[in-house]
Design a protein around this motif. Structure first.
Motif, mmCIF file in Angstrom:
data_model
loop_
_atom_site.group_PDB
_atom_site.id
_atom_site.type_symbol
_atom_site.label_atom_id
_atom_site.label_comp_id
_atom_site.label_asym_id
_atom_site.label_seq_id
_atom_site.Cartn_x
_atom_site.Cartn_y
_atom_site.Cartn_z
ATOM 1 N N ARG A 228 38.165 43.342 42.918
ATOM 2 C CA ARG A 228 36.678 42.671 42.903
ATOM 3 C C ARG A 228 36.188 42.297 41.379
ATOM 4 N NH1 ARG A 228 32.056 44.225 41.413
ATOM 5 N NH2 ARG A 228 32.679 46.232 40.894
ATOM 6 N N SER A 231 38.025 39.075 40.307
ATOM 7 C CA SER A 231 37.631 37.960 41.106
ATOM 8 C C SER A 231 38.592 37.689 42.214
ATOM 9 C CB SER A 231 37.257 36.731 40.343
ATOM 10 O OG SER A 231 35.947 37.182 39.734
ATOM 11 N N SER A 256 42.000 34.597 41.372
ATOM 12 C CA SER A 256 41.031 33.656 40.949
ATOM 13 C C SER A 256 41.766 32.656 39.873
ATOM 14 C CB SER A 256 39.929 34.321 40.380
ATOM 15 O OG SER A 256 40.154 35.069 39.105
#
Length: 334
Positions: A228, A231, A256
């Protein structure tokens, strides 16, 4: 020249190391998207007590020319260590790779490991590739080879519908499928960890016999939290039996910093629930969710041992095509 352990809290030095790593990984692989600096820094700074890592670098004229990451399992398979080695293409053939490899062997021996494993990507049609020659000259022997495949997205809905219908003939009524983003709910975590821990045992791994891994709900939650912060997004589809336990799962992960790439991580069906096409079922459901929520993603990358006929047949049916190989080499330290 020389090697030293990277201070991962130093942004400038960590950025140099990331640049060398990214340049090495993309060399000769035009489809590859390197991870972002931000993702890499968070990963390197995360301290996993069950599998601590050391980041070592080789310098050339004050610049970081090579990076090696050493992993030391502490709760399972504690007889081995494994590492990842990269040298910037502009700094190769100057001894940096050799220095880092010897440093890895020293560190693994100091940690009382008896086996050291490394792997890398090579073209399919290059049996005598320079990476192979490099490790073989340093006492490593080929242990097994994964075949890396890509699936171009999107996969036609009609094709997924057909595969889904065929698999449902075998499992429908006995199981239910659930898809979760960034971690499964707490009631499912223990049984998910139980099946995840068996993957390394049942998947073909050449001459090395692994013991089950030691993933726990607590460690799983930590890893989800790290992803998390990076990302990243993880999509997990599980098959649940009538007791409420996870008996099959599959993960798709979207870094990401790699805007078009998806990585297929683990897929596993508990040995007592095989023969019902649950592997195909969870993969199809996961792909459907991926395509519905992330139409910008263009490919899924996965790797399987060439002898894993069960998983290879599923991937080929989905449309994966061979792109490169990932040979794993082992060096005995005692």
């Amino acid at each position: 020249m020389g090697t030293l352990q990277l201070d991962v809290t130093d942004d400038a030095r960590t950025r140099q190391a990331h640049q060398a790593l990214a340049a090495s990984r993309v060399f000769g692989r035009p489809w590859y998207e390197p991870p972002s600096f931000e993702e890499t820094a968070i990963d390197w700074r995360y301290e996993d007590k069950a599998e601590p890592k050391e980041i070592w670098v080789a310098e050339d004229g004050g610049q970081i020319a090579g990076v090696a990451t050493l992993y030391l399992p502490m709760e399972d398979n504690t007889w081995l260590a494994w590492f990842d080695l990269h040298v910037h293409p502009d700094h190769r053939r100057r001894g940096h790779g050799s220095e880092l490899m010897e440093r890895m062997a020293e560190r693994a021996a100091k940690a009382r490991r008896t086996s050291l494993i490394t792997e890398f990507k090579v073209p399919v049609d290059a049996p005598g590739h320079e990476y192979r020659r490099f490790v073989e000259r340093r006492g490593y022997a080929l242990n097994n080879t994964e075949v890396i495949r890509h699936l171009e997205l999107p996969v036609a809905d009609a094709h997924l519908d057909r595969l889904d219908a065929e698999s449902r003939l075998r499992w429908s009524g006995d199981y239910r499928l659930e898809t979760h983003v960034n971690g499964v709910p707490a009631p499912l975590q223990q049984s998910l960890c139980d099946v995840m821990n068996q993957l390394i045992v049942d998947a073909p791994t050449g001459d090395i016999e692994f013991e089950p891994e030691s993933m726990t709900p607590e460690r799983y939650a930590e890893q989800i939290d790290v992803e998390r912060r990076m990302s990243r997004e993880r999509i997990t589809t599980v098959a649940i039996d009538d007791t409420g336990d996870v008996v099959a799962y599959t993960d798709l992960v979207m870094p990401s910093g790699m805007p078009t790439t998806v990585f297929q991580w683990g897929t596993y069906v508990h040995r007592e629930h095989r023969g019902k096409r649950l592997g195909m079922a969870v993969k199809v459901e996961n792909l459907r969710h991926l395509q519905a929520t992330h139409p910008e993603r263009r490919r899924v990358a996965t790797g399987n041992d060439g002898t894993n006929s069960w998983m290879v047949s599923i991937n080929e049916a989905l449309g994966f095509r061979v792109v490169e190989l990932c040979p794993a080499y082992q060096r005995k330290l005692s």
